[in-house]
Design an enzyme around this catalytic site. Structure first.
Site, PDB file in Angstrom:
ATOM      1  N   ASP A  37       1.003  -1.627   0.159  1.00 21.74           N
ATOM      2  CA  ASP A  37      -0.201   0.617   0.102  1.00 21.74           C
ATOM      3  C   ASP A  37       0.866   1.293   0.248  1.00 21.74           C
ATOM      4  O   ASP A  37       0.738   2.380   0.568  1.00 21.74           O
ATOM      5  CB  ASP A  37      -1.171   0.066   1.190  1.00 21.74           C
ATOM      6  CG  ASP A  37      -0.253   0.149   2.452  1.00 21.74           C
ATOM      7  OD1 ASP A  37       1.037  -0.191   2.734  1.00 21.74           O
ATOM      8  OD2 ASP A  37      -0.926   0.584   4.085  1.00 21.74           O
ATOM      9  N   HIS A  49      26.658  10.308 -13.328  1.00 23.49           N
ATOM     10  CA  HIS A  49      24.829  10.358 -13.173  1.00 23.49           C
ATOM     11  C   HIS A  49      25.294   9.245 -11.842  1.00 23.49           C
ATOM     12  O   HIS A  49      24.609   8.998 -11.613  1.00 23.49           O
ATOM     13  CB  HIS A  49      23.880  10.245 -13.944  1.00 23.49           C
ATOM     14  CG  HIS A  49      23.806  10.732 -15.019  1.00 23.49           C
ATOM     15  ND1 HIS A  49      22.870  10.706 -16.503  1.00 23.49           N
ATOM     16  CD2 HIS A  49      23.654  12.620 -14.942  1.00 23.49           C
ATOM     17  CE1 HIS A  49      23.069  11.552 -16.828  1.00 23.49           C
ATOM     18  NE2 HIS A  49      23.103  12.559 -15.854  1.00 23.49           N
ATOM     19  N   ASP A  98      26.803  17.441  -7.321  1.00 21.06           N
ATOM     20  CA  ASP A  98      24.909  18.344  -7.989  1.00 21.06           C
ATOM     21  C   ASP A  98      24.147  17.655  -8.128  1.00 21.06           C
ATOM     22  O   ASP A  98      23.303  17.277  -7.634  1.00 21.06           O
ATOM     23  CB  ASP A  98      25.461  17.558  -9.431  1.00 21.06           C
ATOM     24  CG  ASP A  98      24.680  17.842 -10.139  1.00 21.06           C
ATOM     25  OD1 ASP A  98      23.787  18.850  -9.909  1.00 21.06           O
ATOM     26  OD2 ASP A  98      25.156  17.990 -11.457  1.00 21.06           O
ATOM     27  N   ASP A 120      20.250  24.228 -10.030  1.00 17.09           N
ATOM     28  CA  ASP A 120      20.990  23.371 -10.511  1.00 17.09           C
ATOM     29  C   ASP A 120      22.243  23.709  -9.823  1.00 17.09           C
ATOM     30  O   ASP A 120      22.918  24.469 -10.761  1.00 17.09           O
ATOM     31  CB  ASP A 120      20.102  22.953 -11.386  1.00 17.09           C
ATOM     32  CG  ASP A 120      20.756  21.308 -12.457  1.00 17.09           C
ATOM     33  OD1 ASP A 120      21.842  20.959 -10.768  1.00 17.09           O
ATOM     34  OD2 ASP A 120      21.160  21.395 -13.030  1.00 17.09           O
ATOM     35  N   HIS A 172      29.024  16.049 -21.702  1.00 16.69           N
ATOM     36  CA  HIS A 172      27.570  16.845 -22.481  1.00 16.69           C
ATOM     37  C   HIS A 172      27.366  17.874 -22.404  1.00 16.69           C
ATOM     38  O   HIS A 172      28.522  18.583 -21.984  1.00 16.69           O
ATOM     39  CB  HIS A 172      27.179  16.851 -21.276  1.00 16.69           C
ATOM     40  CG  HIS A 172      27.995  16.681 -19.308  1.00 16.69           C
ATOM     41  ND1 HIS A 172      28.405  18.495 -19.210  1.00 16.69           N
ATOM     42  CD2 HIS A 172      29.325  16.501 -18.234  1.00 16.69           C
ATOM     43  CE1 HIS A 172      28.492  18.759 -18.345  1.00 16.69           C
ATOM     44  NE2 HIS A 172      29.988  18.077 -17.754  1.00 16.69           N
ATOM     45  N   HIS A 183      21.201  24.003 -20.034  1.00 20.84           N
ATOM     46  CA  HIS A 183      20.100  23.833 -20.037  1.00 20.84           C
ATOM     47  C   HIS A 183      19.041  24.725 -19.094  1.00 20.84           C
ATOM     48  O   HIS A 183      19.443  25.315 -18.463  1.00 20.84           O
ATOM     49  CB  HIS A 183      19.284  22.510 -20.095  1.00 20.84           C
ATOM     50  CG  HIS A 183      20.186  22.104 -18.487  1.00 20.84           C
ATOM     51  ND1 HIS A 183      18.777  22.031 -17.347  1.00 20.84           N
ATOM     52  CD2 HIS A 183      20.559  20.950 -17.699  1.00 20.84           C
ATOM     53  CE1 HIS A 183      19.304  21.769 -16.507  1.00 20.84           C
ATOM     54  NE2 HIS A 183      20.307  21.119 -16.452  1.00 20.84           N
ATOM     55  N   HIS A 229      14.957  19.856 -16.236  1.00 23.03           N
ATOM     56  CA  HIS A 229      15.431  20.181 -17.590  1.00 23.03           C
ATOM     57  C   HIS A 229      14.257  21.082 -17.898  1.00 23.03           C
ATOM     58  O   HIS A 229      14.002  20.226 -18.550  1.00 23.03           O
ATOM     59  CB  HIS A 229      16.107  18.784 -18.011  1.00 23.03           C
ATOM     60  CG  HIS A 229      17.105  18.127 -17.177  1.00 23.03           C
ATOM     61  ND1 HIS A 229      17.895  17.267 -17.750  1.00 23.03           N
ATOM     62  CD2 HIS A 229      17.940  18.561 -17.046  1.00 23.03           C
ATOM     63  CE1 HIS A 229      18.748  16.622 -17.192  1.00 23.03           C
ATOM     64  NE2 HIS A 229      19.209  17.843 -16.692  1.00 23.03           N
ATOM     65  N   GLU A 267      26.961  24.890 -16.689  1.00 26.39           N
ATOM     66  CA  GLU A 267      27.797  23.629 -16.002  1.00 26.39           C
ATOM     67  C   GLU A 267      28.991  22.931 -16.990  1.00 26.39           C
ATOM     68  O   GLU A 267      28.626  21.660 -17.183  1.00 26.39           O
ATOM     69  CB  GLU A 267      26.277  22.949 -15.724  1.00 26.39           C
ATOM     70  CG  GLU A 267      25.812  22.034 -16.609  1.00 26.39           C
ATOM     71  CD  GLU A 267      25.063  21.040 -16.146  1.00 26.39           C
ATOM     72  OE1 GLU A 267      25.104  19.985 -15.758  1.00 26.39           O
ATOM     73  OE2 GLU A 267      23.328  21.356 -16.363  1.00 26.39           O
ATOM     74  N   TYR A 282      36.509  15.882 -17.201  1.00 20.19           N
ATOM     75  CA  TYR A 282      36.907  14.025 -16.581  1.00 20.19           C
ATOM     76  C   TYR A 282      38.258  13.813 -17.086  1.00 20.19           C
ATOM     77  O   TYR A 282      38.337  13.516 -18.183  1.00 20.19           O
ATOM     78  CB  TYR A 282      35.403  13.952 -16.413  1.00 20.19           C
ATOM     79  CG  TYR A 282      33.919  14.524 -16.159  1.00 20.19           C
ATOM     80  CD1 TYR A 282      33.808  14.864 -15.063  1.00 20.19           C
ATOM     81  CD2 TYR A 282      34.236  15.107 -17.636  1.00 20.19           C
ATOM     82  CE1 TYR A 282      33.016  15.700 -14.706  1.00 20.19           C
ATOM     83  CE2 TYR A 282      32.581  16.383 -17.333  1.00 20.19           C
ATOM     84  CZ  TYR A 282      31.851  16.216 -15.789  1.00 20.19           C
ATOM     85  OH  TYR A 282      30.859  16.629 -15.609  1.00 20.19           O
ATOM     86  N   ARG A 308      32.930  19.519 -12.565  1.00 19.83           N
ATOM     87  CA  ARG A 308      32.116  20.455 -12.466  1.00 19.83           C
ATOM     88  C   ARG A 308      31.770  21.746 -11.988  1.00 19.83           C
ATOM     89  O   ARG A 308      31.982  21.109 -10.856  1.00 19.83           O
ATOM     90  CB  ARG A 308      31.250  19.447 -13.174  1.00 19.83           C
ATOM     91  CG  ARG A 308      29.796  20.107 -13.793  1.00 19.83           C
ATOM     92  CD  ARG A 308      29.010  19.058 -13.986  1.00 19.83           C
ATOM     93  NE  ARG A 308      28.538  18.056 -13.224  1.00 19.83           N
ATOM     94  CZ  ARG A 308      28.437  17.363 -13.155  1.00 19.83           C
ATOM     95  NH1 ARG A 308      29.019  16.086 -14.125  1.00 19.83           N
ATOM     96  NH2 ARG A 308      27.340  16.332 -12.522  1.00 19.83           N
ATOM     97  N   GLU A 317      28.821  24.700 -11.624  1.00 18.29           N
ATOM     98  CA  GLU A 317      27.271  25.024 -12.582  1.00 18.29           C
ATOM     99  C   GLU A 317      27.100  25.542 -11.373  1.00 18.29           C
ATOM    100  O   GLU A 317      26.916  26.078 -10.583  1.00 18.29           O
ATOM    101  CB  GLU A 317      26.319  23.261 -12.620  1.00 18.29           C
ATOM    102  CG  GLU A 317      25.411  23.925 -12.859  1.00 18.29           C
ATOM    103  CD  GLU A 317      24.307  22.659 -12.660  1.00 18.29           C
ATOM    104  OE1 GLU A 317      23.632  22.305 -14.019  1.00 18.29           O
ATOM    105  OE2 GLU A 317      24.539  21.613 -12.145  1.00 18.29           O
TER     106      GLU A 317
END
Length: 429
Positions: A41, A246, A263, A274, A355, A359, A366, A384, A388, A397, A399
């Site tokens: 539930d 990620h 991040d 962000d 990347h 955005h 996003h 951002e 790497y 990074r 941002e």
């Protein structure tokens, strides 16, 4: 809701902008999100569908907004349908909107219970030539779950097959890309809460703390400042984990000499910050870490300058790629010969910066906005860049969240430490 009330004038203006985009004798319908099940539930925390929130401010499940500006009767030009509450629901689930509260939140005078929807909707359809239905047309959407919006679209087309149907999504992508000033203030609040979390973490991080302990420091500070929590699953990535774009396990020890890439962003009133920052676990960058950090920071600052009215995402990313290429050459990671021989479809810099740089940001992390649309004042973007280097155990990074203005951009994260010296000073204070 934890956040303070939002002036209903924002939602009134947003609906007025929508109405200007509709064809004559058209009706547009927007549905709330479902409460998603887990197992037994159990349910996931509710998060409102951003389009109905953008147009009404209603932050509750089982809600429907109908906009029909050309209806002969004024009371049918804007309608909210809400789940009818009861004493039993109030005891088991808590307070739900009353009709008066829905009016105060949205500015919509006609509020009905959801049990009346089909009868009222049938009479509305008799006057409509076109019906705008909503769908998730975000380029990154990959959901296989049938949403409440999708179920309604199927039901509507089955019951009224001879009406002309239109797409709401292109209109919403156009409208939501440019923020009202009150929306920017809500984003500023989300960024300010994020700053508080980051400053707390700078005082907390040291060798041998666990990534999940750092995550806990953020959420503690976010919740105590009226945030709804993280705007997205946080990335707390130490050492080699920073090279997994990620990484969300957040279960490793932060070790002496490593970097910690974070991040994270707070959500406030459904608007999201962000932020990404990369800090030294022991409070001091090594000479190589600082060298790479300064290159990322240089690209970040120059990329902010390129977010100008008239530019576009494809051209902007190309320009940032050229900035990054020069920094990677400077760092000895690629050579000018590599650049001369590169495949234009896969430039040399992509080995270390794979990347995109920016955005749209807003109610969705996003957020809505078309790729080829020229930048305009009022758009909000992340910036951002990152470098790497798995072979060196370095992933960095940085941002911030930027509002495009006519003359000079406005940094919503201008107060969040980003300079290497300032970060070291705070960590060692």
């Amino acid at each position: 809701m934890r956040y303070l009330p939002i002036d209903k004038e924002l939602f009134i203006r947003n609906r007025q902008k929508l109405v200007k985009q509709l064809k004559p004798k058209s009706m547009a319908i927007f549905n709330s999100n479902d409460i998603m099940p887990t197992s037994a539930d159990g349910t996931m925390p509710f998060r409102q569908a951003t389009d109905i929130f953008y147009l009404s401010g209603i932050d509750q499940e089982e809600s429907v907004l109908v906009v029909f500006p050309d209806h002969p009767e004024e009371k049918y030009r804007e309608i909210l349908f809400l789940r009818e509450t009861s004493e039993l629901i109030a005891i088991w689930e808590g307070h739900k909107y009353t009709k008066e509260e829905a009016l105060q939140t949205s500015g919509i005078k006609s509020v009905y219970w959801l049990s009346e929807f089909e009868q009222v909707f049938n009479s509305l359809m008799a006057e409509a030539d076109q019906v705008y239905l909503n769908s998730n047309e975000h380029l990154r959407n990959s959901s296989v779950v049938q949403t409440r919006e999708m179920r309604f679209t199927r039901w509507c087309m089955e019951h009224y097959p001879l009406h002309r149907y239109e797409r709401s999504a292109p209109i919403m992508h156009h409208l939501r890309a440019i923020k009202e000033e009150s929306e920017i203030q809500l984003l500023q609040t989300a960024c300010d809460i994020t700053e508080k979390g980051f400053r707390r973490v700078l005082q907390f991080v040291k060798p041998r703390v666990m990534e999940y302990e750092v995550e806990a420091e953020y959420i503690h500070e976010f919740l105590r400042n009226r945030s709804g929590g993280f705007g997205y699953t946080p990335i707390i990535a130490s050492g080699a984990n920073a090279n997994v774009l990620h990484y969300i396990e957040n279960n490793q020890e932060c070790k002496d000499g490593d970097l910690l890439l974070m991040d994270v962003g707070a959500s406030y009133a459904n608007y999201n910050a962000d932020m990404t920052r990369t800090i030294p676990v022991n409070g001091r960058f090594t000479s190589r870490q600082r060298e790479v950090y300064q290159s990322v920071l240089h690209v970040h600052k120059e990329a902010v300058k390129l977010l100008r009215p008239g530019n576009s995402i494809p051209e902007y990313h190309k320009q940032v790629g050229e900035l990054m290429t020069e920094q990677l050459i400077k760092l000895g990671l690629i050579s000018r010969e590599d650049v001369q021989k590169q495949n234009p479809e896969k430039p040399a810099y992509k080995k270390y910066f794979m990347h995109g740089t920016s955005h749209h940001l807003g109610l969705d992390v996003h957020d809505y906005g078309r790729i080829y649309r020229k930048f305009e004042p009022g758009m909000v973007f992340t910036v951002e860049p990152g470098i790497y280097i798995p072979a060196e155990g370095i992933g960095i990074r940085l941002e911030n969240n930027i509002v495009i203005r006519e003359n000079e951009n406005f940094d919503l994260m201008r107060n969040i430490p980003i300079e290497a010296d300032e970060i070291e000073d705070i960590m060692n204070s």
